[in-house]
Design a protein around this motif. Structure first.
Motif, PDB file in Angstrom:
ATOM      1  N   ARG A 190       0.836  -1.206   0.000  1.00 25.91           N
ATOM      2  CA  ARG A 190       0.000   0.000   0.000  1.00 25.91           C
ATOM      3  C   ARG A 190       0.867   1.250   0.000  1.00 25.91           C
ATOM      4  O   ARG A 190       0.574   2.222  -0.694  1.00 25.91           O
ATOM      5  N   ALA A 191       1.957   1.193   0.773  1.00 31.29           N
ATOM      6  CA  ALA A 191       2.853   2.354   0.796  1.00 31.29           C
ATOM      7  C   ALA A 191       3.369   2.639  -0.619  1.00 31.29           C
ATOM      8  O   ALA A 191       3.399   3.793  -1.056  1.00 31.29           O
ATOM      9  N   MET A 193       1.933   1.978  -3.427  1.00 31.64           N
ATOM     10  CA  MET A 193       0.858   2.543  -4.232  1.00 31.64           C
ATOM     11  C   MET A 193       0.689   4.042  -3.936  1.00 31.64           C
ATOM     12  O   MET A 193       0.541   4.850  -4.850  1.00 31.64           O
ATOM     13  N   TYR A 194       0.740   4.411  -2.664  1.00 32.33           N
ATOM     14  CA  TYR A 194       0.596   5.823  -2.315  1.00 32.33           C
ATOM     15  C   TYR A 194       1.756   6.635  -2.886  1.00 32.33           C
ATOM     16  O   TYR A 194       1.561   7.723  -3.411  1.00 32.33           O
ATOM     17  N   GLU A 197       1.300   7.162  -6.585  1.00 28.49           N
ATOM     18  CA  GLU A 197       0.251   8.095  -6.992  1.00 28.49           C
ATOM     19  C   GLU A 197       0.557   9.537  -6.611  1.00 28.49           C
ATOM     20  O   GLU A 197       0.280  10.450  -7.376  1.00 28.49           O
ATOM     21  N   ASP A 198       1.061   9.757  -5.417  1.00 29.41           N
ATOM     22  CA  ASP A 198       1.328  11.128  -4.983  1.00 29.41           C
ATOM     23  C   ASP A 198       2.333  11.092  -3.837  1.00 29.41           C
ATOM     24  O   ASP A 198       1.973  10.853  -2.689  1.00 29.41           O
ATOM     25  N   THR A 200       4.182  13.422  -2.402  1.00 34.59           N
ATOM     26  CA  THR A 200       4.092  14.443  -1.352  1.00 34.59           C
ATOM     27  C   THR A 200       2.988  14.107  -0.363  1.00 34.59           C
ATOM     28  O   THR A 200       3.183  14.178   0.852  1.00 34.59           O
ATOM     29  N   ALA A 201       1.839  13.711  -0.905  1.00 32.09           N
ATOM     30  CA  ALA A 201       0.733  13.367  -0.009  1.00 32.09           C
ATOM     31  C   ALA A 201       1.116  12.167   0.847  1.00 32.09           C
ATOM     32  O   ALA A 201       0.818  12.133   2.038  1.00 32.09           O
ATOM     33  N   ALA A 202       1.799  11.198   0.239  1.00 33.18           N
ATOM     34  CA  ALA A 202       2.201  10.012   0.998  1.00 33.18           C
ATOM     35  C   ALA A 202       3.123  10.412   2.139  1.00 33.18           C
ATOM     36  O   ALA A 202       2.975   9.956   3.269  1.00 33.18           O
ATOM     37  N   GLU A 203       4.054  11.300   1.840  1.00 39.98           N
ATOM     38  CA  GLU A 203       4.995  11.731   2.859  1.00 39.98           C
ATOM     39  C   GLU A 203       4.272  12.496   3.972  1.00 39.98           C
ATOM     40  O   GLU A 203       4.541  12.291   5.156  1.00 39.98           O
ATOM     41  N   ARG A 311      -6.288  -0.748 -11.094  1.00 38.67           N
ATOM     42  CA  ARG A 311      -5.948   0.555 -10.548  1.00 38.67           C
ATOM     43  C   ARG A 311      -5.090   1.373 -11.509  1.00 38.67           C
ATOM     44  O   ARG A 311      -5.316   2.549 -11.737  1.00 38.67           O
ATOM     45  N   MET A 314      -6.874   2.878 -14.359  1.00 40.84           N
ATOM     46  CA  MET A 314      -7.560   4.119 -13.987  1.00 40.84           C
ATOM     47  C   MET A 314      -6.587   5.288 -13.930  1.00 40.84           C
ATOM     48  O   MET A 314      -6.892   6.383 -14.385  1.00 40.84           O
ATOM     49  N   GLU A 315      -5.405   5.030 -13.357  1.00 34.83           N
ATOM     50  CA  GLU A 315      -4.417   6.109 -13.245  1.00 34.83           C
ATOM     51  C   GLU A 315      -4.043   6.630 -14.624  1.00 34.83           C
ATOM     52  O   GLU A 315      -3.940   7.832 -14.840  1.00 34.83           O
ATOM     53  N   GLU A 318      -6.907   8.484 -16.372  1.00 34.71           N
ATOM     54  CA  GLU A 318      -7.181   9.762 -15.754  1.00 34.71           C
ATOM     55  C   GLU A 318      -6.234  10.849 -16.257  1.00 34.71           C
ATOM     56  O   GLU A 318      -6.621  11.990 -16.419  1.00 34.71           O
TER      57      GLU A 318
END
Lengths: 320, 237
Positions: A190-191, A193-194, A197-198, A200-203, A311, A314-315, A318
């Motif tokens: 999961r980490a 994947m985060y 995708e993003d 900065t948001a993950a951090e 997934r 979709m990415e 998008e």
């Protein structure tokens, strides 16, 4: 409705058993040439799955993966030639050495993004290949490589035929599949994947992004080292050709053509990049031309790959 | 002893001197807002606190611990959660998966369930849509999701960067009411806003930033009456 859901839920297991049975029985009616083709398919499927951890899960470009394949193969060969260690015992060391180099190379460059990271990995692949060609430390045998490696003896059984080696690779392929499936659904998965995708948001959410990316590199590289060791188990000659740039490109294509981040995609990619070209060998030089055309057509028609993960499709959609 | 204390903070982006010696304090239980024009250094201040960028000089102290060299993910574990500008939700994950990600630093299932319940109490709309993909939510709902996701780690200090950005006036009001509500339930908030009027209304204290420096600070009510603030940030003549 309830029973249909029940049946659908049980389906994956039926599929898995069916595919395993197929993989076990498939080589039996074939001749040794095609058994060797299947062996090669298995090796590249393991390589694809290992690269998929880096490229697919963590979203990091790696165009030097063949270097780790070669490092694994050379480690196994050298330990066997110089220290007489049975090949079977060299396998874990091959994994560790490749993983260690994965750590060394990725540690200083993890902050690089996309294209820049890609260039560094290409350069690293070439450094490894040239070091091998130039007979580094006088132990790699230069352009000719190393030969005279022992045969593989597994629990008293000497592996001689392509069939033996096919089953050996199949065993490790199933093991790899099991491992990457577990990884995909783990906390680390999961980490990744985060981070993909993003970042900065993950951090900002408390994920140690550097650690996550580093682990992807180390695990992927180490597992490529295992594939290299399995190569040596059947082919008692290693040469710097293992680390050629085109090898890295083929591995990258296996992951991307099949569908980045998708386990079935890696198999579709391996069939497309390794098995089919082998079967169409009779087309001679035309073969590569058709390969190229097919790849261009594919990238236009299905950029997300032939069997993408839900997934990642979709990415990609998008972003368009 | 303030919960957050910043002293003489200098941050650079390459050669650009973004923060030129910021001093500020946030007491436990407060809402403190940073207001100022574009490029004044408001977001940079938040990014420096949460460890996404590093200060070259000065110090950030949270709960008596210096954060200057603590990695960003550890800062989250210590109880500071940063909601970056621009609703960075994961559009291909469901609402539920987005929220679970916010609890990444927690390992206790029970605590995660409790936090989830708290977030759903605060945003009933998210509970209704928990199985929808993040990308299918409206702008306001996405902003709720970003804030909800941050609350999943149960921070002591919540750093909010422009939560009203790009939202319709009705929703802006709702978001600010929610921020007040989160604060009333015990979370300290440091809020960065362009919408100075709305921010000053809910904040206890405020700092006004201009080109990387604090030029004015004080209780929010007083700043709202201050002539310079009224002219420069509240659009009055």
């Amino acid at each position: 409705m309830g029973s249909l859901m029940e049946r659908l839920r049980r389906m994956p297991l039926v599929w898995q058993i069916g595919l395993l049975a197929l993989a076990l029985l498939l080589p039996l009616p074939l001749n040794d040439y095609y058994r060797a083709v299947l062996w090669r398919t298995g090796i590249y499927a393991i390589l694809g799955l290992s690269l998929n951890i880096i490229v697919g899960y963590a979203g990091l470009f790696q165009l030097g993966h063949a270097a780790f394949y070669a490092l694994g193969a050379y480690t196994s060969a050298l330990l066997n030639l110089h220290f007489d260690i049975p090949l079977v015992l060299t396998w874990p060391i091959s994994i560790l050495v490749a993983a260690f180099f994965g750590y060394l190379i990725s540690r200083p460059i993890l902050h690089l993004r996309g294209d820049y990271l890609c260039i560094v990995t290409i350069a690293f692949g070439e450094v490894v290949r040239l070091a091998l060609v130039n007979n580094i430390f006088g132990i790699t045998g230069g352009a000719n490589g190393l030969s005279g490696i022992d045969q593989t003896v597994l629990f008293g059984l000497t592996l001689r035929t392509p069939l033996h080696h096919y089953y050996l690779v199949l065993f490790f392929l199933v093991l790899t599949l099991f491992a990457v499936r577990r990884l995909e659904n783990s906390r680390l998965g999961r980490a990744w994947m985060y981070v993909r995708e993003d970042e900065t948001a993950a951090e900002a959410m408390g994920i140690d992004t550097t650690w996550a990316k580093l682990l992807a590199f180390v695990l992927g590289s180490g597992w490529a080292g295992l594939a290299g060791a399995l190569y040596v188990a059947r082919i008692p000659v290693v040469s710097p050709d293992l680390a050629r740039f085109i090898e890295s490109v083929v591995m990258f294509c296996i992951v991307v053509l099949g569908g980045t981040g998708s386990i079935p995609g890696v198999f579709v990619g391996t069939l497309g990049m390794i098995t089919l070209p082998e079967i169409f060998r009779f087309l001679k030089t035309w073969r590569d031309a058709w390969m190229g055309v097919a790849m261009v057509a594919m990238m236009i028609a299905r950029p997300e790959g032939l069997w993408p993960s839900r997934r990642i499709r979709m990415e990609i959609r998008e972003k368009e | 002893m303030p919960l957050l204390r910043i002293e003489n903070l200098h941050t650079y982006y390459g050669h650009v001197h973004a923060l030129k010696g910021i001093d500020l304090e946030v007491e436990e239980g407060e809402i403190v807002t940073l207001i100022g024009a574009n490029g004044a250094g408001k977001s940079t201040t938040l990014r420096t606190i949460s460890g996404l960028v590093r200060p070259r000089e000065g110090r950030v102290e949270f709960n008596d611990q210096v954060l200057n060299h603590v990695p960003a993910h550890r800062i989250v574990q210590m109880g500071v959660c940063h909601v970056p500008e621009g609703r960075r939700i994961f559009t291909t994950l469901t609402v539920m998966e987005n929220l679970t990600m916010g609890a990444y630093t927690l390992k206790d299932e029970q605590a995660i369930r409790e936090n989830l319940q708290r977030v759903f109490d605060l945003f009933p709309r998210l509970a209704e849509r928990k199985n929808q993909l993040g990308g299918t939510l409206s702008g306001g709902e996405q902003q709720m999701l970003t804030i909800g996701r941050a609350l999943m780690s149960r921070p002591r200090l919540l750093l909010l960067d422009e939560p009203s950005l790009g939202l319709a006036p009705m929703l802006v009001k709702a978001i600010f009411e929610t921020i007040r509500e989160i604060n009333a339930r015990g979370t300290t908030i440091l809020l960065v806003e362009q919408n100075a009027r709305a921010a000053l209304k809910i904040a206890h204290r405020a700092y006004v930033l201009e080109t990387g420096r604090v030029v004015l600070s004080g209780p929010a009510q007083e700043l709202m009456q201050d002539e310079r603030v009224r002219k420069a940030y509240l659009g009055e003549r």
